[in-house]
Write an enzyme that holds these catalytic residues in place. Structure first.
Site, PDB file in Angstrom:
ATOM      1  N   GLY A 159     110.314  28.908 116.970  1.00  0.00           N
ATOM      2  CA  GLY A 159     111.749  28.876 116.776  1.00  0.00           C
ATOM      3  C   GLY A 159     112.379  30.238 116.536  1.00  0.00           C
ATOM      4  O   GLY A 159     111.718  31.281 116.549  1.00  0.00           O
ATOM      5  N   CYS A 167     103.784  37.074 111.783  1.00  0.00           N
ATOM      6  CA  CYS A 167     104.482  36.523 112.931  1.00  0.00           C
ATOM      7  C   CYS A 167     105.892  36.049 112.539  1.00  0.00           C
ATOM      8  O   CYS A 167     106.754  36.867 112.242  1.00  0.00           O
ATOM      9  CB  CYS A 167     103.632  35.433 113.567  1.00  0.00           C
ATOM     10  N   HIS A 226      98.730  38.430 114.725  1.00  0.00           N
ATOM     11  CA  HIS A 226      97.823  37.476 114.084  1.00  0.00           C
ATOM     12  C   HIS A 226      96.524  38.154 113.643  1.00  0.00           C
ATOM     13  O   HIS A 226      95.599  38.314 114.442  1.00  0.00           O
ATOM     14  CB  HIS A 226      97.493  36.337 115.047  1.00  0.00           C
ATOM     15  N   GLU A 265      94.254  36.850 111.865  1.00  0.00           N
ATOM     16  CA  GLU A 265      93.141  35.880 111.904  1.00  0.00           C
ATOM     17  C   GLU A 265      92.549  35.780 113.297  1.00  0.00           C
ATOM     18  O   GLU A 265      91.364  35.528 113.466  1.00  0.00           O
ATOM     19  CB  GLU A 265      93.627  34.506 111.433  1.00  0.00           C
TER      20      GLU A 265
END
Length: 392
Positions: free
Chosen positions: A238, A264, A356, A358
């Protein structure tokens, strides 16, 4: 795992809002799906891509030509389901070759009702999106493939724009979920779930945090009830400009002096909490091969991205936060287009990155950021304890 069948292909078509049509074969569930069409450049990790909640509302086109050969398994999901609005590939593998696979990619798409298309020239579509920017589109298969071209285009142009769209409520948990800390426990960590990935939760738990994943409707009272040593804002789909309630909540967190880390979507909301604006990128960054400069170390990292919006802040020098949070600097910069990829507050314990760390299934260049966050939280706790003893 189901045995592949090689029946005659069913027609399907991808229609973009510019009127271009890209015929192919039905793949996954049959029907109609619409959304923002974006391309992802990762050569591997399609299972992690399609189960990333950040892709809600988007039809994802894979630029890698051969997709599905390793199937799907029960261990590599990033969330509880597939979130992409639709899926576009060139060559869909008809067989599954990995010993880890439980089922095929197409079986997973059918199970979760994801309408897809295969057999189209994904390079040609990518070039359109690179030139004109991400745009609305729809995939039509089954009975919908026989709709008139005018009706199909009407459906495409009637779909909502991503700009101004708030999708956090669609992907967030409905009730709090707790993951115990691994090893030496630091304390409770409150995560606002805007579309968090399981790999993020696992990395934070591995650093000694008892992770409390909270619904996106959480209030400052809900966060206080966790008695957190820090707060984390996750990735998610979004437009950040449509999430004012999450920005207001974050300002409450910062006002209370709690250490903060955002990734993010969380980076964009941190930027807005500090007083900066955000804007929509022409076609975004989506893939696992994005070069980013860490200005603190001078190191260039290859990183995993999934974002269509960015923070509007000067990439050089130290800036005063327009909202009164002291000195701020852009800590990371994308080397392809000079987009802000990280922000660090110098007078409060808070920072964020646009990508990111991760990065399941990789790359892992940025995984150190979880250690940086742990060290920041430990240092903040030690400072508070020292001040308490001094004032006792």
């Amino acid at each position: 795992m189901s045995t592949p069948t090689f029946s005659a292909p069913e027609p399907a078509v991808l229609v973009l809002e510019d009127g271009s049509r890209h015929p192919g074969r039905a793949y996954g569930a049959r029907g109609t799906t619409s959304g923002e069409v974006v391309f992802a450049t990762g050569m591997t990790g399609y299972q992690e891509t399609i189960t990333d909640p950040s892709y809600a509302g988007q039809i994802v086109l894979q630029t890698a030509p051969h997709i599905g050969n390793t199937g799907m398994n029960g261990e590599d999901h990033e969330s509880r389901r597939i979130w992409v609005a639709g899926y576009v590939v060139r060559d869909a593998s008809r067989v599954v070759s990995s010993w880890r696979a439980d089922h095929s990619l197409e079986d997973a798409l059918i199970r979760d009702g994801i309408v897809g298309i295969s057999g189209i020239d994904t390079r040609a579509v990518t070039r359109v999106l690179r030139s004109a920017g991400s745009m609305r589109g729809a995939v039509f298969s089954g009975d919908a493939a026989a709709l008139s071209e005018d009706e199909q285009l009407r459906i495409v142009r009637g779909a909502p724009e991503m700009t101004g769209l708030n999708l956090s409520g669609e992907v967030s948990v409905s009730a709090a979920e707790v993951t115990p800390a691994h090893g030496e426990r630091i304390g409770n960590l409150a995560i606002l779930d805007l579309g968090v990935k399981q790999a993020t939760v696992n990395n934070l738990a591995a650093r000694g945090f008892e992770v409390h994943v909270l619904p996106q409707t959480a209030t400052i009272a809900d966060i206080r009830a966790v008695d957190p040593v820090a707060v984390f804002y996750s990735n998610g789909p979004g437009d950040p400009a449509a999430s004012d309630q999450h920005v207001a909540l974050l300002r409450n967190v910062l006002d209370e002096g709690l250490p903060f880390f955002g990734i993010c979507f969380g980076n964009q909301l941190f930027g807005r909490a500090l007083g900066f604006g955000t804007y929509k990128l022409p076609f975004g960054h989506r893939g696992i091969n994005q070069p980013v400069l860490d200005k603190t170390t001078g190191r260039v990292e290859i990183t995993s991205h999934n974002h269509g919006f960015a923070v509007d802040a000067p990439i050089e020098g130290v800036i005063d936060s327009p909202n009164g949070y002291g000195r701020v600097e852009v800590s990371h910069v994308g080397l392809n287009d000079d987009v802000v990829e990280g922000i660090r507050a110098l007078d409060i314990p808070a920072f964020s990155v646009q990508y990111h760390p991760e990065a399941a299934a990789g790359p892992h260049d940025a995984n150190y950021l979880f250690d940086r966050f742990r060290d920041l939280v430990v240092a903040t706790i030690e400072t508070k304890n020292a001040e308490s003893k001094k004032n006792a």
